[in-house]
Design an enzyme around this catalytic site. Structure first.
Site, PDB file in Angstrom:
ATOM      1  N   ASN A   1      43.285  32.849  42.828  1.00 11.88           N
ATOM      2  CA  ASN A   1      43.088  33.023  44.274  1.00 11.88           C
ATOM      3  C   ASN A   1      41.992  34.052  44.525  1.00 11.88           C
ATOM      4  OD1 ASN A   1      45.377  31.536  44.153  1.00 11.88           O
ATOM      5  ND2 ASN A   1      46.757  33.133  44.853  1.00 11.88           N
ATOM      6  N   ASP A   2      42.137  35.191  43.864  1.00  9.75           N
ATOM      7  CA  ASP A   2      41.111  36.220  44.029  1.00  9.75           C
ATOM      8  C   ASP A   2      39.884  35.922  43.174  1.00  9.75           C
ATOM      9  OD1 ASP A   2      41.959  38.059  46.010  1.00  9.75           O
ATOM     10  OD2 ASP A   2      43.565  38.694  44.673  1.00  9.75           O
TER      11      ASP A   2
ATOM     12  N   ARG B   1      54.608  42.268  38.545  1.00  9.27           N
ATOM     13  CA  ARG B   1      53.276  42.803  38.836  1.00  9.27           C
ATOM     14  C   ARG B   1      53.417  44.104  39.625  1.00  9.27           C
ATOM     15  NH1 ARG B   1      49.104  39.345  42.315  1.00  9.27           N
ATOM     16  NH2 ARG B   1      50.430  39.949  44.045  1.00  9.27           N
TER      17      ARG B   1
ATOM     18  N   HIS C   1      48.693  34.257  52.523  1.00  5.14           N
ATOM     19  CA  HIS C   1      50.113  34.497  52.261  1.00  5.14           C
ATOM     20  C   HIS C   1      51.033  33.629  53.098  1.00  5.14           C
ATOM     21  CE1 HIS C   1      48.517  37.520  49.659  1.00  5.14           C
ATOM     22  NE2 HIS C   1      49.627  37.302  48.980  1.00  5.14           N
TER      23      HIS C   1
ATOM     24  N   ARG D   1      55.641  39.164  42.863  1.00  2.00           N
ATOM     25  CA  ARG D   1      54.762  39.934  43.760  1.00  2.00           C
ATOM     26  C   ARG D   1      55.586  41.050  44.390  1.00  2.00           C
ATOM     27  NH1 ARG D   1      52.400  34.633  44.977  1.00  2.00           N
ATOM     28  NH2 ARG D   1      50.136  34.787  44.760  1.00  2.00           N
TER      29      ARG D   1
ATOM     30  N   GLU E   1      41.504  38.539  37.690  1.00  2.81           N
ATOM     31  CA  GLU E   1      41.208  37.983  39.019  1.00  2.81           C
ATOM     32  C   GLU E   1      39.919  38.543  39.586  1.00  2.81           C
ATOM     33  OE1 GLU E   1      44.362  38.946  41.792  1.00  2.81           O
ATOM     34  OE2 GLU E   1      44.788  40.828  40.795  1.00  2.81           O
TER      35      GLU E   1
ATOM     36  N   CYS F   1      48.573  32.538  37.259  1.00  2.00           N
ATOM     37  CA  CYS F   1      49.553  32.615  38.344  1.00  2.00           C
ATOM     38  C   CYS F   1      48.897  32.421  39.710  1.00  2.00           C
ATOM     39  CB  CYS F   1      50.331  33.926  38.293  1.00  2.00           C
ATOM     40  SG  CYS F   1      49.275  35.359  38.456  1.00  2.00           S
TER      41      CYS F   1
ATOM     42  N   ARG G   1      39.096  34.288  51.034  1.00  2.00           N
ATOM     43  CA  ARG G   1      40.146  33.271  50.869  1.00  2.00           C
ATOM     44  C   ARG G   1      40.933  33.009  52.142  1.00  2.00           C
ATOM     45  NH1 ARG G   1      44.366  36.504  46.845  1.00  2.00           N
ATOM     46  NH2 ARG G   1      46.118  35.493  47.840  1.00  2.00           N
TER      47      ARG G   1
HETATM   48  C1  PEP Z   1      45.635  35.693  42.680  1.00  2.00           C
HETATM   49  O1  PEP Z   1      44.787  36.438  43.178  1.00  2.00           O
HETATM   50  O2  PEP Z   1      45.365  34.584  42.170  1.00  2.00           O
HETATM   51  C2  PEP Z   1      47.047  36.084  42.683  1.00  2.00           C
HETATM   52  C3  PEP Z   1      47.963  35.379  42.055  1.00  2.00           C
HETATM   53  O3  PEP Z   1      47.392  37.196  43.397  1.00  2.00           O
HETATM   54  P1  PEP Z   1      47.609  37.256  44.988  1.00  2.00           P
HETATM   55  O4  PEP Z   1      47.583  35.851  45.501  1.00  2.00           O
HETATM   56  O5  PEP Z   1      48.899  37.950  45.205  1.00  2.00           O
HETATM   57  O6  PEP Z   1      46.408  38.061  45.400  1.00  2.00           O
HETATM   58 MG    MG Z   2      45.250  38.511  43.638  1.00  2.00          MG
END
Ligand code: PEP
Ligand code: MG
Length: 573
Positions: free
Chosen positions: A454-455, A332, A189, A296, A431, A502, A465
């Site tokens: 990302n997840d 979301r 983040h 988010r 995800e 996303c 991650r």
């Molecule tokens: C993801 O996991 O790709 C995502 C967009 O959500 P976050 O990064 O908020 O976990």
């Molecule tokens: Mg995610």
């Protein structure tokens, strides 16, 4: 020179500000009556230390930056000397038999949340000040070193172990030239916030905090993912030139901001922005976002001591919907857990928070929290083009359960005759690998997918991650990930649904051609990446992108895929 992860593009050259903080662990145990006087004494001493600290900061601010900047610390000093506050803490220690740190925390939070709940901008700002003073007193009670990014008075590069969303939220943006942190990856983040604030950043440097000291000069190259400590004059000049070129290129890209994201042979896709708060809408619009592909909402729940009310949430969602006009805004639902904690929910510590009680799992359990949010989103849907998206879906049952709750909320609103968009679209984040693999089943139950790479990457490849020690294993271009993406897009299209993305991959210029070729309909990313991605799309034939995607799917190694695609992208620039 040290190599880390290029987290946010751009070059920063400046003086180091080492931001080291220790975590305040408040002692919440009850005390014996005989300890009351001792706790009050402790509080008084900490208060005195705090007042002296603030006086010093104030003097410094006055000397170096003038009256204007010093005034805020005058206000802090008044707060730290407020008889009502002092009395409140002392009474609480006596009546509730709690420690001084616990009492300060409680009194400050009570007062700050009252200030925040009144609809008054001035008081809301004072609540931030009050919390600042509160944490200073608590740090002093616990013997911790205070540091705060909102105290910065000169432009610096911030070096930290990690930065929490609250650090980045309270910091003075104009004083921060760049970030460099020990931990984190491209999708941590800190990295996401740096991109949304348009601040160059390198993360995952391992141990940068122990290799620099305050006042060192540092170059942060967020393009290459390197930092240089105390560079010589030649290097500084070289990077000044690099910075100028980069800034010029970004300005030039902004010229295409109002042009559509369409290939020369006529394939149009949608480019949208990821946001964390209503404030981010401005940057989304200036960068030419055609919608918000991911709001988010968890940021609305952070940095406070209680859950946000329906009204507060409604105002935030409505503001975004109105500012975006006809453009779609995908909200979301709460995705808390993992690296995003809410201390006031008092959730038990988990061995594997990313695999734990989080996001939709928590919402399906705490339906009170979920329903409040859904009510707020639905009410706001009357003011724009809102879509709802559930995070962390792993099976079709969760979608059905969440939709059943959504239906209950709709029925309540109908009964109360409150208006909302009856055709509001509902989609899910894909995800979790199980969702990607069963995308054909899920596509029948939702209006859209948004792939969260990302997840998806961390769960598919079993790579944290956030963990810089395994960063080379975190490969968005791994064939497993690309195949899952193709599966999801194809499954959506088969049911006539749209497929968005996303996760950070959507904003990675190296991924653009592949994703275009795989048929992705919407790319949602940090606003600042939009012009670069658009430029690529406007310069590659869709037919060619399809061929490239096909070729890429036949390559076994992530590294080779990356090399090949780098060559192609360079040609489009
Ligand atoms: C993801 O996991 O790709 C995502 C967009 O959500 P976050 O990064 O908020 O976990
Ligand atoms: Mg995610």
């Amino acid at each position: 020179m040290l190599k880390g992860v290029a987290a946010s593009p751009g070059i920063a050259i400046g003086k180091v500000f080492l931001y080291i903080k220790e975590r305040a662990e408040i002692n919440r145990q009850n005390i014996e009556e005989s300890k009351v006087e001792y706790e009050i004494e402790r509080f008084k001493k900490a208060l005195e230390v705090t007042q002296n600290q603030i006086r010093k900061i104030k003097e410094n601010a006055l000397k170096e930056f003038g009256k204007d900047k010093a005034e805020i610390f005058e206000a802090h000093l008044m707060l730290a000397s407020d008889p009502e506050l002092i009395e409140g803490v002392e009474n609480m220690i006596k009546t509730e038999l709690i420690t001084a740190d616990n009492a300060v925390n409680k009194v400050i939070e009570q007062n700050a949340s009252v200030m925040e709940s009144l609809n008054d901008e001035y008081l809301k700002e004072r609540a931030v000040d009050l919390r600042d003073v509160g944490s200073r007193i608590i740090d002093n009670l616990l013997g911790l070193k205070s540091g705060n990014l909102s105290d910065l008075f000169e432009p610096v590069v911030v070096i930290a172990r990690d930065l929490t969303p609250s650090d980045t939220a309270t910091m003075k943006k104009e004083m921060v030239l760049g970030f460099a942190t020990d931990v984190g990856g491209r999708t941590s983040h800190t990295a996401i916030m740096a991109r949304s604030l348009e601040i160059p950043a390198v993360v995952g440097l391992g141990n940068i905090t122990s290799q620099v000291k305050n006042g060192d000069i540092m170059i942060i190259d967020g393009l290459e993912g390197i930092v240089i400590v105390n560079p010589d004059d030649n290097t500084i000049n070289e990077y000044k030139g690099k910075k100028e070129n980069y800034d010029k290129k970004i300005e030039k890209l902004k010229e295409i901001k109002d042009l559509p994201a369409i290939t020369p042979d006529g394939k149009k896709v949608m480019l949208a922005a990821n946001i964390g708060t209503p404030k981010d809408v401005k940057s989304a619009l200036t960068n030419g976002a055609e919608g918000i592909g991911l709001f988010r909402t968890e940021f609305l729940y952070m940095d406070r001591s209680t859950l946000p009310t329906e009204e507060e949430q409604f105002e935030a969602y409505k503001e975004v919907a109105e500012k975006m006009g006809d453009r779609p805004v995908t909200i979301r639902t709460l995705d808390i857990g993992g690296d995003k904690e809410l201390p006031y929910l008092d959730m038990p510590k988990e061995m594997n928070p990313f695999l734990g009680y989080r996001a939709i799992r928590l919402c399906l359990d705490r339906t009170d929290i979920f329903k409040t949010q859904l009510r707020a989103i639905l009410r706001a849907s009357a003011y724009g083009n809102i879509q709802i998206m559930y995070p962390m879906i792993s099976s079709v049952e969760e979608v059905r359960k969440a939709n059943a709750i959504l239906d209950e909320v709709k029925a309540e609103l109908d009964k109360e005759e409150i208006k909302y968009d009856k055709d509001v679209k509902v989609g899910i984040m894909v995800e979790i690998p199980s969702a990607a693999i069963t995308a054909d089943i899920l596509a029948k139950e939702v209006d859209f997918f948004s792939i969260g790479t990302n997840d998806l990457t961390q769960y598919t490849l079993a790579v944290d991650r956030m963990n810089e020690h395994v960063k080379e294993y975190y490969q968005p271009f791994n064939p497993a990930i690309l195949r899952l993406i193709k599966l999801v897009i194809d499954a959506a299209h088969k049911e006539g649904k749209f497929a968005a993305m996303c996760g950070e991959m959507a904003g990675d210029p190296l991924a653009t051609i592949i994703l275009l070729g795989l048929g992705l309909d919407e790319f949602s990313m940090s606003a600042t990446s939009i012009p670069t991605v658009k430029n690529i799309i406007r310069n590659i034939e869709y037919e060619r992108a399809k061929e490239i995607a096909q070729e890429v799917l036949n390559i076994a190694e992530a590294e080779k895929i990356q090399k090949m695609i780098e060559k192609v992208v360079r040609k489009t620039e």
